[in-house]
Design a protein around this motif. Structure first.
Motif, short mmCIF file in Angstrom:
data_model
loop_
_atom_site.label_atom_id
_atom_site.label_comp_id
_atom_site.label_asym_id
_atom_site.label_seq_id
_atom_site.Cartn_x
_atom_site.Cartn_y
_atom_site.Cartn_z
N THR A 1 2.73 8.20 5.38
CA THR A 1 1.42 7.70 4.97
C THR A 1 0.88 6.69 5.97
O THR A 1 -0.27 6.30 5.89
CB THR A 1 1.49 7.03 3.59
OG1 THR A 1 2.30 5.84 3.68
CG2 THR A 1 2.09 7.96 2.56
N HIS A 2 1.70 6.24 6.90
CA HIS A 2 1.30 5.23 7.87
C HIS A 2 1.58 5.70 9.29
O HIS A 2 2.10 4.97 10.12
CB HIS A 2 2.05 3.91 7.62
CG HIS A 2 1.61 3.19 6.39
ND1 HIS A 2 1.92 3.64 5.13
CD2 HIS A 2 0.87 2.07 6.22
CE1 HIS A 2 1.39 2.81 4.23
NE2 HIS A 2 0.75 1.87 4.87
N GLU B 1 0.80 -1.21 0.00
CA GLU B 1 0.00 0.00 0.00
C GLU B 1 0.83 1.26 0.00
O GLU B 1 0.34 2.33 -0.35
CB GLU B 1 -0.89 0.01 1.26
CG GLU B 1 -2.10 -0.89 1.16
CD GLU B 1 -3.18 -0.31 0.26
OE1 GLU B 1 -3.16 0.91 0.05
OE2 GLU B 1 -4.01 -1.06 -0.22
N ALA C 1 -0.63 4.76 -1.27
CA ALA C 1 -1.08 5.65 -0.20
C ALA C 1 -0.40 7.01 -0.31
O ALA C 1 -1.05 8.05 -0.16
CB ALA C 1 -0.79 5.02 1.16
N SER D 1 -4.28 4.68 -8.33
CA SER D 1 -4.58 5.38 -7.08
C SER D 1 -6.06 5.70 -6.94
O SER D 1 -6.53 6.06 -5.86
CB SER D 1 -3.77 6.69 -7.01
OG SER D 1 -4.16 7.56 -8.06
N ASP E 1 -10.77 0.92 -2.03
CA ASP E 1 -10.05 0.04 -1.10
C ASP E 1 -10.48 -1.41 -1.26
O ASP E 1 -9.65 -2.33 -1.24
CB ASP E 1 -10.27 0.51 0.34
CG ASP E 1 -9.58 1.84 0.62
OD1 ASP E 1 -8.66 2.19 -0.13
OD2 ASP E 1 -9.98 2.51 1.58
#
Length: 422
Positions: free
Chosen positions: A91-92, A15, A19, A199, A203
């Motif tokens: 992003t995480h 991801e 992401a 993108s 999901d």
């Protein structure tokens, strides 16, 4: 393989790049006007520093590197980590408190998101498969594939969409054969890879595609364990010491299959488009075929199909250029802009197949530099060379502004390229 840049630009199962793509300002990733120039936001920021602050849509503060020297410094400095498990990027942010890997080390095979020594061991297993000698040995076979597809286009009429008819089959056939994938399964693989790299995919859609991809490779690994053949995946299964687990093999195969067709296919499509739109450069290349290798390096630099998304995380305070990067900060490499650094190239926004060959970031830099860069070069040299030689009347079949661009994808290019030769 990745005519692309850093290894982590083409991984369908992870991801992180997608992401990041979603969180970037649109003007940094969506190209307008000339389809071959960097996105307008990058062009507007030129001259504002080789390392610039950048705020993502999630509010995270990051650094964007636009200078070639500074990008190389980040990509080669072990104080900048690729490990998304131990050092989640911006992003995480919510993953920062996740459990650390077990003391024995990571058990997955996503070597592109690892640091040495784990990365070193898995990459070493693959390095011998991509030597210059072996890639050159493949050249005649790649030429047979190219000629076969050119003749098929001619036999079908005087027009074709170059992407499915030529640009995609060449690298797809080659990487499928190298890994031992039945080419009849390519449509299944390519469809799910495209969803994973888009993108704009939802999901749920991405999750389904990821599961199908994983299941596809699991079946392949099981088949190669039972009946090994003379292919790369069989070699990884039966020759690695200590042996690789199924999970590691699936991850590694996903990386190689995704990287092995997506990026080179887009370079063949977009590269042909660029040459057709620059008739003076195309004319120079037709007049002197010895310029082909030079032209390929220039196209790699000029087009930079890997968009924003190559990231590193500082594991301690590091100075890059004249900017202090704090430990824990995410750094994003702006490859399209770094490859047009005016400190390194005169008139960098001009395509010039006569330009002296120089190093660029199209294949990344440092320990994660693209494994398959020699394969990509051979595929591009043969693919473009045969196309220009055997189809001297090749031209666009539609106005250039009607060619659909892959702005929504991690890997830039064209969705289709209608051409004619009548």
């Amino acid at each position: 393989m990745t005519s692309s840049g850093d290894e982590n630009a083409t991984v369908p199962a992870d991801e992180s790049p997608t992401a990041m793509r979603r969180l970037l300002p649109a003007d940094l990733v969506e190209r307008d006007g000339c389809p071959f120039d960097p996105p307008p936001g990058l062009r507007q920021r030129r001259g504002q520093g080789a390392v610039q602050p950048l705020t993502l849509h999630n509010g995270a503060s990051t650094w964007m590197v636009t200078g070639l020297d500074e990008a190389r410094a980040v990509l080669s400095d072990p104080r900048f980590s690729s490990d998304r498990v131990r050092h989640p990027d911006a992003t995480h942010q919510q993953a920062a408190g996740q459990p650390a890997p077990p003391p024995g080390g990571r058990t997955d095979g996503m070597f592109i998101f690892m640091d040495p020594p784990e990365h070193t061991r898995l990459r070493r297993l693959l390095t011998g498969q991509f030597t210059v000698r072996r890639m050159r040995a493949l050249e005649s076979h790649i030429r047979d594939i190219a000629v076969e597809h050119i003749e098929a286009m001619r036999a079908a009429g005087t027009e074709a969409d170059l992407v499915p008819a030529y640009a995609l089959p060449i690298p797809s056939l080659v990487i499928c054969e190298m890994l031992g994938v039945d080419y009849a399964d390519r449509a299944r693989f390519q469809r799910n890879t495209a969803i994973a790299l888009d993108s704009t995919s939802g999901d749920d859609e991405r999750a389904r595609a990821g599961l199908e991809l994983y299941g596809f490779i699991q079946e392949l690994v099981a088949a190669k364990r039972a009946e090994p053949a003379d292919d790369m995946l069989s070699g990884l299964i039966h020759d690695a010491d200590p042996p690789l687990t199924d999970a590691q093999l699936v991850d590694m195969a996903l990386v190689l299959l995704g990287a092995g067709h997506e990026t080179t296919a887009n370079m063949l499509g977009l590269g042909t488009f660029a040459l057709l739109e620059h008739p003076d450069q195309l004319g120079a290349l037709r007049a002197d075929p010895a310029l082909l290798d030079n032209a390929i390096e220039e196209l790699l630099r000029y087009l930079s199909i890997i968009q924003m998304g190559v990231t590193r995380v500082a594991t301690e305070d590091v100075k890059v250029g004249d900017v202090e990067i704090a430990a824990g900060a995410t750094v994003i490499i702006a490859t399209p802009e770094a490859n047009r650094d005016p400190r390194h190239w005169n008139d960098p926004d001009r395509l010039d197949v006569l330009r002296p060959r120089t190093s660029h970031l199209a294949f990344g830099h440092g320990v994660h530099q693209c494994l398959g860069q020699q394969l990509a070069r051979v595929e591009m040299r043969v693919g473009l060379g045969e196309l220009l030689t055997r189809m001297p009347g090749l031209r666009l079949a539609v106005p250039a502004e009607q060619v659909p661009l892959r702005n929504e994808m991690l890997v830039f290019g064209v969705h289709s390229l209608p051409v004619t030769w009548a």
